[in-house]
Design a protein around this motif. Structure first.
Motif, mmCIF file in Angstrom:
data_model
loop_
_atom_site.group_PDB
_atom_site.id
_atom_site.type_symbol
_atom_site.label_atom_id
_atom_site.label_comp_id
_atom_site.label_asym_id
_atom_site.label_seq_id
_atom_site.Cartn_x
_atom_site.Cartn_y
_atom_site.Cartn_z
ATOM 1 N N ASP A 101 0.832 -1.212 0.000
ATOM 2 C CA ASP A 101 0.000 0.000 0.000
ATOM 3 C C ASP A 101 0.862 1.255 0.000
ATOM 4 O O ASP A 101 0.611 2.202 -0.758
ATOM 5 C CB ASP A 101 -0.926 0.006 1.218
ATOM 6 N N SER A 120 1.356 3.910 -3.215
ATOM 7 C CA SER A 120 1.025 5.329 -3.117
ATOM 8 C C SER A 120 2.204 6.208 -3.513
ATOM 9 O O SER A 120 2.038 7.256 -4.145
ATOM 10 C CB SER A 120 0.589 5.661 -1.683
ATOM 11 N N SER A 160 2.683 5.977 -7.326
ATOM 12 C CA SER A 160 1.604 6.656 -8.056
ATOM 13 C C SER A 160 1.893 8.134 -8.266
ATOM 14 O O SER A 160 1.267 8.781 -9.111
ATOM 15 C CB SER A 160 0.273 6.484 -7.318
ATOM 16 N N LEU A 164 2.844 13.455 -1.084
ATOM 17 C CA LEU A 164 2.223 12.235 -0.570
ATOM 18 C C LEU A 164 1.264 12.622 0.550
ATOM 19 O O LEU A 164 1.678 12.955 1.657
ATOM 20 C CB LEU A 164 3.293 11.266 -0.051
ATOM 21 N N LYS A 180 -1.986 10.800 0.945
ATOM 22 C CA LYS A 180 -2.964 9.758 1.246
ATOM 23 C C LYS A 180 -2.378 8.381 0.934
ATOM 24 O O LYS A 180 -1.676 8.196 -0.052
ATOM 25 C CB LYS A 180 -4.225 9.975 0.423
ATOM 26 N N VAL A 181 -2.668 7.424 1.821
ATOM 27 C CA VAL A 181 -2.285 6.025 1.613
ATOM 28 C C VAL A 181 -3.502 5.169 1.950
ATOM 29 O O VAL A 181 -4.000 5.214 3.084
ATOM 30 C CB VAL A 181 -1.086 5.611 2.503
ATOM 31 N N HIS A 182 -3.978 4.419 0.975
ATOM 32 C CA HIS A 182 -5.122 3.515 1.190
ATOM 33 C C HIS A 182 -6.308 4.271 1.815
ATOM 34 O O HIS A 182 -6.884 3.861 2.801
ATOM 35 C CB HIS A 182 -4.697 2.348 2.084
#
Length: 262
Positions: free
Chosen positions: A111, A115, A118, A152, A154-156
């Motif tokens: 996850d 991120s 991405s 960065l 947001k993660v999941h």
């Protein structure tokens, strides 16, 4: 200074590996021209071994590997003139804490990595990712640290804050070690590696010939002899340390203790 590239990578059949080593040779030529330290990107143990095997054959330079802590999986290799001391080398690593409210969300290494990637950052600029109760700590190349801190978020589906922290607060991963006490007919690489990774000697010989196993991070021959303290790494199967060579048994076999890192 131009190198005779064919003498270093002409025998490599895998085109991706050949391209990787060619990029490293680009940096070697830069070093030999400017006499300044240069760095590779991050690589896993297998590809690190390939690079080191090549670098050992090039005169006029020295090198060292660093990933932020002694047992790091992914490392950068610093190339520097052979008259410099390793203590003068800066691997340009930054440790980032990625933290959020993950109490109700189960997240994994994948996850966090997903991120990060991405955002358009290449995998080769990211070192180890260490999961923590509040998120993760990630070791990155200095050139992408600021971008990650700014982008960065947001993660999941969980909002995160990214900040730079010192390596003195690094959350070292918990290592699971399986101790293997066994005997081998000889200390040949194929015999010891087969015992450590739990496969037949003939199959291990094929893995070595296919250059999937490294001895102390370098490629080796099936008949190479190992000794106490050596580290064996097999692509996709982890590492085995030759912890102790205890001597011969009454039947003439050699008693050894291996540590397999799971």
């Amino acid at each position: 200074m131009k190198l005779n590239r064919d003498s270093y990578i002409g025998h490599i059949r895998d085109q991706e590996e050949k391209a990787l080593l060619a990029r490293v040779l680009d940096r070697v030529e830069t070093l030999l021209k400017n006499h300044r330290c240069v760095l590779t990107n991050f690589h896993d143990p297998y590809h690190t071994g390939l690079i080191i095997s090549m670098l050992e054959r090039i005169p006029g330079l020295d090198f060292a590997a660093g990933g932020g802590y002694p047992t790091a999986e992914r490392v950068r290799i610093a190339l520097f003139p052979d008259y410099l001391d390793e203590s003068q080398v800066n691997f340009e690593l930054v440790l980032l804490a990625v933290e959020g409210n993950f109490k109700m969300v189960k997240t994994t290494h994948r996850d966090f990595l997903g991120s990060i990637l991405s955002l358009g950052i290449k995998r080769e600029l990211i070192g180890d990712i260490l999961i923590t109760p509040r998120g993760c700590q990630v070791i990155v190349a200095r050139e992408v640290a600021s971008y990650l801190r700014a982008n960065l978020t947001k993660v999941h589906r969980v909002g995160v804050e990214v900040r730079e922290i010192g390596f003195e607060v690094l959350s070292l991963p918990e290592v699971t070690i399986k101790e293997i006490r066994t005997t081998v007919a000889s200390l040949r690489l194929d015999a010891v590696a087969a015992a450590g990774f739990g496969m037949s000697r003939s199959r291990m010989a094929r893995e070595i010939q296919a250059e999937k196993l490294n001895l102390n991070w370098c490629g080796s021959e099936v008949s190479a002899m190992v000794q106490e303290g050596d580290m064996l790494s097999l692509r996709g199967r982890g590492r085995v340390e030759v912890a102790e060579v205890k001597g011969s048994t009454k039947s003439g076999r050699i008693s050894i203790v291996l540590k397999r890192f799971l």
